[in-house]
Scaffold this motif. Structure first.
Motif, short mmCIF file in Angstrom:
data_model
loop_
_atom_site.label_atom_id
_atom_site.label_comp_id
_atom_site.label_asym_id
_atom_site.label_seq_id
_atom_site.Cartn_x
_atom_site.Cartn_y
_atom_site.Cartn_z
N GLY A 1 0.77 -1.23 0.00
CA GLY A 1 0.00 0.00 0.00
C GLY A 1 0.80 1.28 0.00
N GLU A 2 2.12 1.18 -0.08
CA GLU A 2 2.96 2.37 -0.12
C GLU A 2 2.99 2.95 -1.53
OE1 GLU A 2 6.83 1.38 1.40
OE2 GLU A 2 5.95 0.15 2.97
N VAL A 3 3.02 4.26 -1.64
CA VAL A 3 3.10 4.91 -2.95
C VAL A 3 4.52 4.74 -3.48
CG1 VAL A 3 2.93 7.08 -4.20
CG2 VAL A 3 1.30 6.57 -2.39
N ILE A 4 4.63 4.12 -4.65
CA ILE A 4 5.93 3.93 -5.29
C ILE A 4 6.25 5.12 -6.19
CG2 ILE A 4 7.22 2.53 -6.92
CD1 ILE A 4 5.58 0.13 -5.98
N ALA A 5 5.26 5.53 -7.00
CA ALA A 5 5.48 6.63 -7.93
C ALA A 5 4.15 7.28 -8.29
CB ALA A 5 6.16 6.11 -9.20
N GLU A 6 4.23 8.53 -8.70
CA GLU A 6 3.06 9.26 -9.19
C GLU A 6 3.44 9.92 -10.51
OE1 GLU A 6 0.50 10.56 -5.30
OE2 GLU A 6 2.06 11.95 -5.98
N TYR A 7 2.54 9.85 -11.46
CA TYR A 7 2.74 10.47 -12.77
C TYR A 7 1.53 11.34 -13.05
CZ TYR A 7 6.01 6.58 -13.07
OH TYR A 7 7.01 5.69 -12.81
N GLU A 8 1.78 12.54 -13.58
CA GLU A 8 0.67 13.43 -13.89
C GLU A 8 1.03 14.24 -15.11
OE1 GLU A 8 -2.29 16.50 -11.54
OE2 GLU A 8 -0.60 15.60 -10.50
N LYS B 1 8.18 9.96 -22.66
CA LYS B 1 8.83 8.88 -21.92
C LYS B 1 7.86 7.73 -21.77
CE LYS B 1 11.83 11.90 -19.32
NZ LYS B 1 12.25 12.35 -18.01
N ARG B 2 8.41 6.53 -21.72
CA ARG B 2 7.60 5.32 -21.60
C ARG B 2 7.95 4.61 -20.30
NH1 ARG B 2 6.45 1.18 -26.40
NH2 ARG B 2 5.58 -0.48 -25.15
N VAL B 3 6.94 4.34 -19.48
CA VAL B 3 7.14 3.66 -18.20
C VAL B 3 6.32 2.38 -18.23
CG1 VAL B 3 6.81 3.84 -15.70
CG2 VAL B 3 7.39 5.88 -17.02
N GLN B 4 6.94 1.27 -17.84
CA GLN B 4 6.24 -0.01 -17.75
C GLN B 4 6.08 -0.38 -16.29
OE1 GLN B 4 8.37 -2.86 -20.10
NE2 GLN B 4 7.89 -1.82 -22.01
N VAL B 5 4.88 -0.79 -15.90
CA VAL B 5 4.58 -1.13 -14.51
C VAL B 5 4.21 -2.61 -14.44
CG1 VAL B 5 3.11 -0.63 -12.54
CG2 VAL B 5 3.76 1.22 -14.09
N LEU B 6 4.86 -3.34 -13.55
CA LEU B 6 4.60 -4.77 -13.34
C LEU B 6 4.31 -5.03 -11.87
CD1 LEU B 6 7.55 -6.25 -15.37
CD2 LEU B 6 5.16 -6.59 -15.88
N ASN B 7 3.40 -5.94 -11.60
CA ASN B 7 3.11 -6.41 -10.24
C ASN B 7 2.89 -5.28 -9.24
OD1 ASN B 7 3.41 -9.09 -11.09
ND2 ASN B 7 5.61 -8.99 -10.81
N ALA B 8 2.08 -4.32 -9.61
CA ALA B 8 1.78 -3.21 -8.71
C ALA B 8 0.30 -2.86 -8.85
CB ALA B 8 2.65 -2.01 -9.04
N ASN B 9 -0.23 -2.25 -7.82
CA ASN B 9 -1.59 -1.73 -7.89
C ASN B 9 -1.52 -0.31 -8.42
OD1 ASN B 9 -2.80 -4.06 -6.65
ND2 ASN B 9 -1.88 -3.37 -4.74
N VAL B 10 -2.39 0.00 -9.37
CA VAL B 10 -2.34 1.29 -10.03
C VAL B 10 -3.72 1.92 -10.02
CG1 VAL B 10 -1.82 2.47 -12.21
CG2 VAL B 10 -0.50 0.47 -11.54
N ILE B 11 -3.78 3.22 -9.72
CA ILE B 11 -5.01 3.98 -9.83
C ILE B 11 -4.77 5.06 -10.88
CG2 ILE B 11 -6.60 5.57 -8.69
CD1 ILE B 11 -6.13 4.02 -6.12
N ILE B 12 -5.65 5.09 -11.89
CA ILE B 12 -5.56 6.09 -12.95
C ILE B 12 -6.78 6.99 -12.83
CG2 ILE B 12 -5.47 6.49 -15.44
CD1 ILE B 12 -4.36 3.64 -15.72
N GLU B 13 -6.53 8.27 -12.60
CA GLU B 13 -7.61 9.24 -12.46
C GLU B 13 -7.57 10.18 -13.65
OE1 GLU B 13 -8.01 10.97 -8.38
OE2 GLU B 13 -6.10 9.91 -8.12
#
Length: 92
Positions: A47-54, A75-87
């Motif tokens: 549940g810790e925030v790893i990164a934020e993109y806006e 830039k291109r970022v790939q996310v694996l095995n993480a919970n992501v919220i897109i607003e």
């Protein structure tokens, strides 16, 4: 004549009930072509925030392996095995 009236009523009801579907289709097209104003938060499994993109031109996609790919400001970022919220930031 009766078939024409029934067909018209049926088509009209389908159009009215499909407004949300149409809105989703337009949003998906806009997302794929020009990007949307979005905030993306990536969380660890604890549940810790790893990164934020806006940004105002953020495009996302999920590939066949389940990876989330974020395209942000060239830039291109790939996310694996993480919970992501897109607003999506919408101005109304």
């Amino acid at each position: 004549m009766k078939k024409l009236i029934v067909s018209t009523v049926l088509a009209g009801s389908m159009l009215l009930s499909g407004c949300t579907m149409w809105d989703d289709t337009v949003t998906n097209f806009k997302s794929n072509t020009e990007g949307l104003d979005r905030k993306i938060t990536v969380y660890s499994q604890t549940g810790e925030v790893i990164a934020e993109y806006e940004g105002k031109n953020v495009r996302t996609e999920v590939n066949d392996g389940g990876q989330l790919i974020i395209n942000l400001n060239g830039k291109r970022v790939q996310v694996l095995n993480a919970n992501v919220i897109i607003e999506e930031n919408t101005a109304e």
